[in-house]
Structure formats: C-alpha cells, structure tokens
Enzyme design. Structure first.
Site, PDB file in Angstrom:
ATOM      1  N   CYS A 175      -4.109  -1.160   5.056  1.00  0.00           N
ATOM      2  CA  CYS A 175      -4.210   0.184   5.703  1.00  0.00           C
ATOM      3  C   CYS A 175      -4.946   1.107   4.973  1.00  0.00           C
ATOM      4  O   CYS A 175      -5.329   0.875   3.455  1.00  0.00           O
ATOM      5  CB  CYS A 175      -2.283  -0.077   4.588  1.00  0.00           C
ATOM      6  SG  CYS A 175      -2.065   1.410   3.317  1.00  0.00           S
ATOM      7  N   CYS A 185       0.622  -1.288   0.323  1.00  0.00           N
ATOM      8  CA  CYS A 185      -0.008   0.229   0.153  1.00  0.00           C
ATOM      9  C   CYS A 185       0.285   1.321   0.060  1.00  0.00           C
ATOM     10  O   CYS A 185       0.774   2.505  -0.454  1.00  0.00           O
ATOM     11  CB  CYS A 185      -1.187   0.211   0.977  1.00  0.00           C
ATOM     12  SG  CYS A 185      -1.582   1.574   1.376  1.00  0.00           S
TER      13      CYS A 185
END
Length: 393
Positions: free
Chosen positions: A202, A102
């Site tokens: 995330c 991410c």
C-alpha cells in the site's frame, strides 16, 4: 456557512483522482495530500521508484482540479508500524497483511491525525466501499458496507476501522463500478485515467517479497518434505470429535513422516498455500506448501489444491485481537452468531458461525477453508455490512 473541508489521500492512481474530483463537484473544499511512505536505503523495495511517478501524477491531478496539494513524509511511521512488523511476523512463520495494517496504522491513524490538524472535517480515500449511518439509542452508528462493484469491493482492507475513524471518513466512489471511475477520469482528462492499478504494498508499489525479506531475514538452507494425502495424520480415531478446539486444530508434522523432495533457502520466506518458488517438479499434481516450521527450518508440502493438509474447518482469534467495527453487535461470552466470513481479499463470502468464548472467538465455517494462515485477518459480515474482524491466531 463555510464549506466542509476534506483532505483526500491522493495516491497518484485513478481511484483517488476521481474521489477528489467528485468531492469538489459536491461542493467540498478539497485538499490533496500525498503520503510518502518509503525512503530507507538499507532496505530496497524494488529497482523501480514508483512513488516519484505517483507523487508527480498526484500533483498533476491536483493542478488539473485546481486544488491545493502537498506531500507528507510518513516513512518513519511506516517503517516502524508496517515494515518492522512484517519482518517480525515472517520471522515467526506467520503471514501478515500489510494492506489491512496500512489502513489501520497509517491512512486512518497517522494520516487522519495530520488531516484533522489541518482543519479537515473529513478524510477521503479511493476505496471501493460505502458508509452508512443510523441512530440507535440516541447515538449515531456508522456502517462499513461493501462496494457496489463486487469485483473491486475493498471493505476487507478496512476491516480494522473504528466508529471514530468511520465518522470522519468519506468513500465517494463506493457506489461506482471501476469502469465508471475510469470513464469519469477520461471525461475530465485526468492524467491517471488509463493508469494501471498499483500492485504490491500500500502506497509503496511493487515489492518482490522474497528478495525484500532476505534483506533482513538471513537465508538458511533447509529441506522440503512431501506428505502424502493418505497420511495417517488426516485419519484420526476421533472422527466424532466436533468440539471447537478440534475443528481449528492444526496438523503437526515431523520430517520422517514424508519424503524429502528438495531444498529451500529459509522456511520464513514461504507461506501456507504457496505454489510458486518451490523449485520441485516432476509430481503428477503441483506441490503446495501445507505448513512451514521456522524452528526446524522445514517446509511441508502436498500435491494438489485439495490436499487435506491445506483444509481446515475453522480458526481462532485471541480475545485481544478481536475488533468490532459495530461495537453494538459485540458478542457476550457464551453466545454465537451465524454470519458470512472471508479470510482473504476477493474470497467469496462463506457461511460461518462465530462462537465467543472466554479466551477468544472461534470462527467455524460450514465448508472447510483452504490455507488458513496465522497472521492474516478474518472479517465477518451481515449481508453486505462488515461488522468485525480479527487476526488469525
């Protein structure tokens, strides 16, 4: 002179809130941007909808700090680059790390490009790590350093960043302890001051991984086999073999080797080192997953966290998966480097040696490591500087 413009990834948590506050205090022109990373109804991530609360909290923080705020929808990129990748990796019996991805694919790529297109000089995040720079041969070299709060150091999650990305990034809370960050948020009366740290994916929130994976990877009944710690596999005649390949070698098992102790609903839902969710009791020591075979759909287990099937001296990173944050320290083929390394977030740094060969990089630890997982990232350090990383092959 015009103020430098910084775009902060406001997540609705205390760390990014204090990041925005500190930058404003330092005289930057600060803009808050919330990333919306999920709204695919074909796959539900959890019953809760944390991103709504988070974006609301981020907005309240921006109001309190009197900074512009907007939301950007990155869900298409997130699905393509993170979620599809996760399903693919789990389907192959590997264990991906969505947080590292991410950061590499979303925050410091897609998000950073949006920020720069809005005229930002820098992007800032609430990560517990630090950045330093120095000149070398007339060139500026950027360093990624561990956060001062050893309990919260998040440098590992940023192990795939490049020099270009670091050049444009600020980490304002890297010198602070978590307790100090909360104190600042309380003093400034920020709505996030007491908010719990987010768990899970995330910028998405809580994810119950097995249920999540079952939506795309079909359940498939299979058996759980227990391998004894004194199995012949662990006592080969080649005791003297200290070659690099022998030190990274995985054990291979077959069903007849151990005893059947239970059933599972899909080997691709389990990862090495996993203890919970096996549903097998009555053993003197708890059972741990020591290997999964997604082709045969068998889970191999062993008793206790020191079972030899969990331990390995080293790992290998394919040459296409090696990433140097410090490109100037890149190893030429045939050379080696004493370093410290970790194979998961929050693991203490372990003494290791890197061996750069034609086909890739061998990371050999002084002490055997537990549950080395293909698909995860290994990161290597010099003192408190993260200098490189790679995907475990």
């Amino acid at each position: 002179m015009a103020k430098k413009r910084v775009i902060v990834g406001l997540s609705g948590g205390v760390d990014s809130s204090v990041t925005a506050y500190l930058l404003k205090e330092q005289g930057y022109e600060v803009i808050g941007l919330f990333m919306k990373n999920w709204h695919d109804d074909s796959v539900t991530i959890s019953d809760e909808c944390p991103w709504l609360d988070d974006s609301n909290d981020a907005m309240l923080v921006a109001e309190k700090l009197n900074i512009p705020f907007q939301t950007v929808d990155l869900s298409e990129d997130y699905k393509e680059r993170i979620v599809d990748y996760m399903f693919d990796e789990y389907g192959k019996g590997r264990t991906p790390n969505p947080d590292v991805l991410c950061n590499r694919e979303i925050k410091f790529d897609v998000f950073m490009k949006i920020a720069l297109s809005l005229g930002a000089d820098y992007v800032a995040t609430g990560h517990y790590c630090r950045k330093a720079e120095f000149e070398k041969d007339g060139e500026t070299i950027y360093q990624l350093l561990a956060g001062k709060d050893k309990n919260k150091d998040q440098s590992y999650f940023l192990c795939q960043l490049s020099q270009e990305q670091l050049a444009k990034t600020l980490f304002p809370i890297g010198d602070l302890q978590k307790s100090e960050v909360r104190e600042i948020a309380t003093q400034q009366d920020l709505v996030t001051a007491e908010k719990k740290d987010s768990q899970g994916l995330c910028f998405i929130g809580k994810v119950r991984l097995p249920e999540f994976l079952q939506q795309k990877l079909q359940p498939k009944d299979g058996i759980i086999v227990e391998i004894e710690a004194n199995d012949a596999t662990y006592f080969s005649d080649k005791e003297e073999d200290t070659s690099l390949t022998s030190q990274i070698k995985k054990y291979t098992y077959h069903k007849e080797q151990g005893k059947k102790v239970g059933h599972h609903n899909g080997a691709h839902y389990f990862t090495k080192g996993q203890r919970k969710g096996l549903g097998v009791g009555g053993t003197p020591e708890p059972l741990f997953v020591i290997e999964t075979d997604v082709d045969e759909n068998v889970i191999y287990t062993g008793q206790g966290k020191n079972h030899p099937g969990l331990l390995r001296k080293g790992l290998f990173v394919d040459k296409n998966e090696i990433h140097w944050v410090r490109e100037d320290l890149k190893l030429p083929v045939g050379s080696q480097l004493k370093t410290k390394a970790r194979i998961r977030y929050r693991q203490t740094l372990e003494d290791a040696t890197l061996y750069q060969e034609e086909q890739g990089l061998y990371v050999i630890f002084d002490q055997p490591q537990t549950a080395i997982m293909e698909g995860q990232f290994v990161a290597w350090y010099q003192d408190d500087e993260l200098i490189g990383s790679g995907v475990i092959s």
